[in-house]
Design an enzyme around this catalytic site. Structure first.
Site, PDB file in Angstrom:
ATOM      1  CE  LYS A 173      -4.197  -2.133   1.564  1.00 11.37           C
ATOM      2  NZ  LYS A 173      -3.816  -3.550   1.859  1.00 11.37           N
TER       3      LYS A 173
HETATM    4  C1  LIG Z   1      -4.511  -4.628   1.458  1.00 13.87           C
HETATM    5  C2  LIG Z   1      -3.763  -5.895   1.411  1.00 13.87           C
HETATM    6  C3  LIG Z   1      -4.167  -6.950   0.572  1.00 13.87           C
HETATM    7  C4  LIG Z   1      -5.404  -6.866  -0.283  1.00 13.87           C
HETATM    8  O1  LIG Z   1      -5.290  -5.885  -1.294  1.00 13.87           O
HETATM    9  P1  LIG Z   1      -6.615  -5.370  -2.033  1.00 13.87           P
HETATM   10  O2  LIG Z   1      -6.135  -4.287  -2.951  1.00 13.87           O
HETATM   11  O3  LIG Z   1      -7.522  -4.873  -0.967  1.00 13.87           O
HETATM   12  O4  LIG Z   1      -7.185  -6.528  -2.761  1.00 13.87           O
HETATM   13  C5  LIG Z   1      -3.379  -8.090   0.540  1.00 13.87           C
HETATM   14  N1  LIG Z   1      -2.277  -8.214   1.304  1.00 13.87           N
HETATM   15  C6  LIG Z   1      -1.863  -7.221   2.122  1.00 13.87           C
HETATM   16  C7  LIG Z   1      -0.646  -7.430   2.938  1.00 13.87           C
HETATM   17  C8  LIG Z   1      -2.577  -6.038   2.208  1.00 13.87           C
HETATM   18  O5  LIG Z   1      -2.169  -5.053   3.014  1.00 13.87           O
END
Ligand SMILES: *Cc1c(COP(=O)(O)O)cnc(C)c1O
Length: 463
Positions: A112
């Site tokens: 993210k």
């Molecule tokens: C947010 C997240 C996901 C899922 O991603 P999306 O874009 O919501 O599908 C998977 N793994 C980790 C470690 C995350 O922080």
């Protein structure tokens, strides 16, 4: 470049407006009116560039005149300067033709950061130019919140409030949200699960009086600018393995469908992509939907991959919008059925479109632990539990003749308990975060109640 809502009933916006708005006023999500394409030559030319230059070339066509080239380059450079790896998103090999795309070298150790760090820079430029302030409120299952706080802490024109489900995030995740001491940062522990956090956030956005009064802005994964930032690493990874002359597949550990939707955008832009594989944990609404055609929520079952403990997958609405031939009215109707009856049935035509693009798999808790242990034995790599879900689904669904790229979405040290339980080894935090457990925490407990939440935001934000 103009942006339209997936429900067809909100104003058409520029990139900058869509970025600062987040959720559309008709409850929908913003998507580009048309997807720009990169030619095979333009894709090939990404080979050998540094990550920042590739990012500029992939994203530039979506940005329109919101930012000058110089501003946009400067934002990209600043966004990735704090990453702990020169390649930003390095590829590691797991097995013949199976690769791991490491997306956890940013400041909060999850993918993210790729989007959030960029959004922080872009907000700062846009708000300073307009002399505007915003209040960012976000809901998190753990990683979005820490990434948002890290990206917006200390910025002049922004107050940031993050709702997280009390007791449902890891200690590292919580501390990344509660230890920053800047006055514009507010971590709110909500009595409920992630879907409650997400629902209250949507309620705030749909309460227009409150929304306008505090200048509410959203940076959840529904924000188009976040999806866009994630498109870049699909290109850089594929080009490293021979694109555009060789097709690749991707497996993506999925919750809110933001990351994998970015892979779909890359494919629509012309990246030769064989399969997009959705990997879910025991909260498998997406896998059930692709298998049965029925999109139906149930209670969230807390798992060892908590960032995927989601039953309402917000960005899936964008996939539905395209699968329904960009018919906003049809999407609005499905979402109304969802609200009133807890689910809907995808039309046969739309389901076929989705099945052409995506395949899916689900992994149990035991399989996740076994995958962490086995990969540690066979490769020496320690996987975070989300990544392990991805690797297990990739192994079950891959064609050995096509390179498979599984996205490693978090650093194992973010989820040390699960990793230790599986592999008998406790992953350590990178040096730059070594003092995380000695810093004081600052957090406010809040009830699952809209009026009380709004009062906290009104009271705490700066004016
Ligand atoms: C947010 C997240 C996901 C899922 O991603 P999306 O874009 O919501 O599908 C998977 N793994 C980790 C470690 C995350 O922080």
């Amino acid at each position: 470049m103009r942006y339209v809502s997936t429900r067809g009933g909100a104003p058409v916006l520029s990139f900058g407006e869509a970025m600062l708005t987040g959720l559309a006023r008709d409850g929908g999500l913003y998507v580009p009116e048309a997807i720009p394409a990169l030619s095979a030559d333009e894709i090939a030319a990404l080979g050998g560039l540094d990550y920042e230059e590739a990012a500029f070339r992939v994203m530039r066509p979506f940005v329109g005149d919101t930012f000058t080239d110089a501003e946009f380059r400067q934002a990209i450079d600043a966004a990735y300067a704090g990453f702990g790896h020169a390649a930003r998103a390095p590829l590691v090999q797991l097995a013949p033709n199976h690769f791991l795309l490491e997306l956890f070298h940013g400041p909060t150790l999850a993918f993210k950061d790729f989007a959030m760090q960029l959004i922080g820079q872009l907000f700062q430029i846009a708000l300073a130019r307009e002399g505007r302030r915003v209040t960012i409120v976000g809901a998190t299952s753990g990683d979005t919140g820490s990434a948002a706080i890290e990206a917006f802490r200390g910025l002049d024109n922004v107050d940031v409030f993050i709702l997280f489900p009390e007791g449902r995030v890891s200690d590292v995740q919580r501390r990344q949200m509660t230890t920053p001491d800047e006055g514009n940062v507010h971590a709110l522990a909500l009595a409920g699960d992630f879907d409650d956090c997400q629902a209250r956030l949507k309620d705030m956005f749909n309460h227009f009086e409150f929304r306008d009064e505090v200048g509410l802005a959203g940076v959840n994964s529904i924000n188009w600018a976040r999806v866009l930032a994630q498109v870049v690493y699909y290109f850089t990874a594929a080009v490293s393995l021979g694109a555009p002359d060789r097709k690749v597949s991707f497996t993506v550990p999925t919750g809110n469908f933001g990351d994998i939707f970015a892979g779909y955008i890359a494919k629509r832009m012309g990246l030769p992509t064989e399969k997009l594989v959705i990997a879910t944990n025991q909260n498998d609404i997406l896998h059930r939907c692709l298998t049965t055609g029925r999109y139906e929520t149930s209670r969230v079952k807390p798992s060892i991959s908590p960032s995927m403990d989601i039953q309402v997958s917000s960005n899936f609405e964008r996939a539905l919008f395209d699968a329904y031939g960009r018919d906003g009215r049809a999407v609005a109707q499905l979402m109304a059925e969802m609200r009133d009856a807890g689910g809907f049935t995808v039309s046969q035509g739309a389901l076929e479109t989705l099945r052409d693009l995506y395949i899916s798999g689900r992994v149990s808790e035991d399989q996740t632990l076994a995958t962490i242990a086995r990969l540690h034995e066979t490769t020496g790599e320690l996987l975070c539990p989300h990544t392990a879900v991805g690797v297990a689904v990739a192994e079950a669904n891959r064609d050995p003749s096509v390179p498979m790229i599984t996205l490693a979405t978090a650093h194992p040290a973010k989820f040390p308990d699960a990793v230790e339980k599986a592999a008998g080894l406790r992953p350590g935090l990178p040096e730059r975060m070594a003092d995380l457990f000695s810093r004081p925490e600052r957090v406010t407990s809040v009830p699952n109640d809209l009026a009380r939440l709004e009062a906290v935001v009104q009271e705490r934000r700066r004016r």
